[in-house]
Enzyme design. Structure first.
Site, short mmCIF file in Angstrom:
data_model
loop_
_atom_site.label_atom_id
_atom_site.label_comp_id
_atom_site.label_asym_id
_atom_site.label_seq_id
_atom_site.Cartn_x
_atom_site.Cartn_y
_atom_site.Cartn_z
N GLU A 57 37.80 -3.10 -25.87
CA GLU A 57 38.97 -3.63 -26.68
C GLU A 57 38.82 -5.08 -27.32
OE1 GLU A 57 43.69 -4.89 -25.63
OE2 GLU A 57 42.50 -3.92 -24.00
N GLU A 60 0.93 -1.35 0.12
CA GLU A 60 -0.01 -0.01 -0.02
C GLU A 60 0.88 1.20 -0.10
OE1 GLU A 60 -3.65 2.18 0.09
OE2 GLU A 60 -3.35 -0.04 -0.05
N ASP A 120 35.31 -10.03 -26.47
CA ASP A 120 36.12 -10.83 -27.29
C ASP A 120 37.01 -11.80 -26.62
OD1 ASP A 120 39.38 -9.42 -27.17
OD2 ASP A 120 37.81 -8.61 -26.15
N ASP A 125 31.96 -4.72 -23.98
CA ASP A 125 33.33 -4.53 -23.93
C ASP A 125 33.99 -3.41 -24.80
OD1 ASP A 125 36.20 -5.22 -23.18
OD2 ASP A 125 36.27 -6.37 -24.78
N SER A 158 34.52 -2.25 -19.11
CA SER A 158 35.86 -2.15 -19.66
C SER A 158 36.70 -2.10 -18.38
CB SER A 158 36.07 -1.12 -20.57
OG SER A 158 37.40 -1.12 -20.91
N SER A 159 38.02 -2.61 -18.49
CA SER A 159 38.87 -2.54 -17.45
C SER A 159 39.51 -1.15 -17.50
CB SER A 159 40.18 -3.52 -17.88
OG SER A 159 40.66 -3.25 -19.05
#
Length: 467
Positions: free
Chosen positions: A130, A2, A426, A128, A366-367
């Site tokens: 790269e 509610e 990848d 990703d 991504s890193s």
């Protein structure tokens, strides 16, 4: 429950979604993440900051207070239900069931495949960089060398700044850990009183070793991002993406609400007058949004701005007012204070409908640091592509080869099931980790990418047009 009816725009049968963003060392650094959360969830009136607290807003201070009380009740109820082993996310509050069981916690609409089986709809795509959106060669042959060759220059020029001191502190912690673990290339960093030159020399030696080893660590990625920022801003660097990427991003761009920015110079500010309010606590000024025009400003609505340092003792010097057209003012939800050669600029964010609606919300994982990601997509060979992206994840959510990182992302983007997220990478090990978290995974095969194991079991693509 509610109490959901007390949240703006929600009824008893509606689902309430509250986005969560990561905490930062300084409150001002939350601005981008908060803006991204509001863009991704335009219906929300609150954003949780992990390990910190929550920002809540409303049409007036009374409404904001009411919203806060409702959220407090709902969060408290959710915690207690969870502690009892009950599902707080559905109206029947039955026993919690894990993914993969015969019955899920909730059922959403999906698509039907060729075998007439229902499949969950993809609500998010996580990419990703790269080897997926960008050639590996651009990272290894352009970005890494630029960072390596400019470490000393950057540290020497920016040594005294708070940002660089934060970078150095993070590197000291990482190097100390590396020395204890016997990591090759780690050398001790002398204390500050040893002198600026000696400290920088040791930092450069460590950073060069980290880059050579292609280490995916936050201390390195944060510094690299700051070095690359200078390069992009000085036109020494330009981001590179594959030719199919811009069209695909545009195609997937999330439908619904888009944040639009417009700047108004401080010379437009007129006489101050108190009006009703909402507050944006990540800005240097609080925005108080009026709903009625003041005499002498026909067709406009006043916006009162308070310096956040003056909230306890409000004086005339703390206040200023800006007037906006009614149609624009009705949709404003945030204001940011900018500085330029012309003085102060106030950038107002408002909501507008997209005329070309598409299907997906797109994120980057991504890193590289989130700053580096924004730079790469903001300065590409195809222009600024950030308008097609909903957010950025980096190693602060975890290592890309660990399943828990993808669990964290699933919880952050607000989907009901991990299978509603498509992850494109990848790297085989990343694909395995994401699949273990329940995400749908596709492996990208691009020129220069490394080989994949035989019989890896994943769907592959050579272009985003294949998705």
């Amino acid at each position: 429950m509610e109490m959901i009816k007390g949240i703006q725009g929600h009824g008893y049968y509606d689902e309430l979604v509250v986005p969560i963003i990561e905490n930062t060392a300084h409150e001002r650094e939350l601005t981008d993440a908060l803006a991204e959360a509001i863009e991704a969830y335009p219906k929300t009136t609150a954003v949780l900051v992990r390990n910190h607290g929550i920002y809540i807003w409303g049409d007036s201070w009374i409404h904001a207070k009411t919203q806060a009380e409702c959220y407090h009740y709902l969060f408290d109820a959710a915690i207690k239900l969870y502690q009892l082993g009950l599902d707080w996310s559905t109206p029947d509050h039955g026993p919690i069931k894990k993914y993969g069981g015969k019955t899920n916690m909730s059922v959403k609409a999906g698509t039907v495949n060729s075998n007439h089986e229902t499949e969950p709809s993809r609500r998010c795509i996580v990419l990703d960089i790269e080897g997926t959106t960008t050639p590996i060669s651009f990272v290894t042959d352009v970005l890494f060398p630029f960072a390596r060759n400019n470490v000393s220059r950057h540290l020497a020029a920016m040594y005294e700044t708070d940002e660089t001191q934060d970078d150095i502190k993070l590197l000291r912690t990482q190097v100390q850990s590396d020395l204890e673990q016997g990591i090759v290339g780690a050398v001790p960093i002398p204390p500050d009183d040893a002198g600026k030159e000696e400290v920088i020399a040791a930092l450069v030696a460590n950073v060069e070793a980290m880059i050579k080893a292609d280490r995916k660590i936050t201390a390195l990625k944060q510094l690299q991002g700051h070095i690359w920022r200078t390069g992009f801003q000085n036109n020494e660097l330009e981001g590179v993406v594959f030719e199919d990427v811009p069209e695909a991003l545009q195609k997937w761009h999330a439908s619904g609400i888009k944040v639009t920015l417009a700047s108004y110079e401080s010379t437009r500010m007129l006489h101050a007058r108190r009006v009703c309010c909402v507050a944006s606590t990540v800005c240097e000024y609080f925005l108080l949004a009026g709903k009625t025009a003041i005499k002498g400003t026909k067709g406009c609505v006043p916006f009162m701005l308070y310096k956040h340092t003056c909230l306890t003792t409000v004086t005339e010097s703390c206040m200023t007012t800006v007037y906006l057209p009614k149609k624009v003012a009705a949709k404003v939800f945030e204001v940011r204070l900018l500085r330029s050669s012309k003085g102060l600029l106030f950038a107002f964010c408002w909501q507008c409908k997209l005329t070309d609606c598409s299907l997906k919300q797109v994120y980057i994982y991504s890193s590289g640091s989130r700053l580096a990601q924004r730079l790469l997509f903001g300065y590409t060979n195809y222009g600024d592509l950030r308008k097609y992206l909903c957010g950025f994840f980096d190693t602060t959510v975890g290592n890309k080869r660990e399943t828990k990182s993808y669990v964290e992302i699933t919880e952050s983007v607000g989907v009901d099931k991990p299978s509603e997220i498509l992850f494109v990478t990848d790297v085989y090990q990343e694909a395995v980790a994401a699949k273990a978290a329940g995400l749908e995974v596709i492996i990208s095969i691009r020129p220069g990418n490394g080989p994949l194991p035989d019989n890896h079991g994943f769907k592959t693509i050579t272009s985003f047009s294949d998705i």
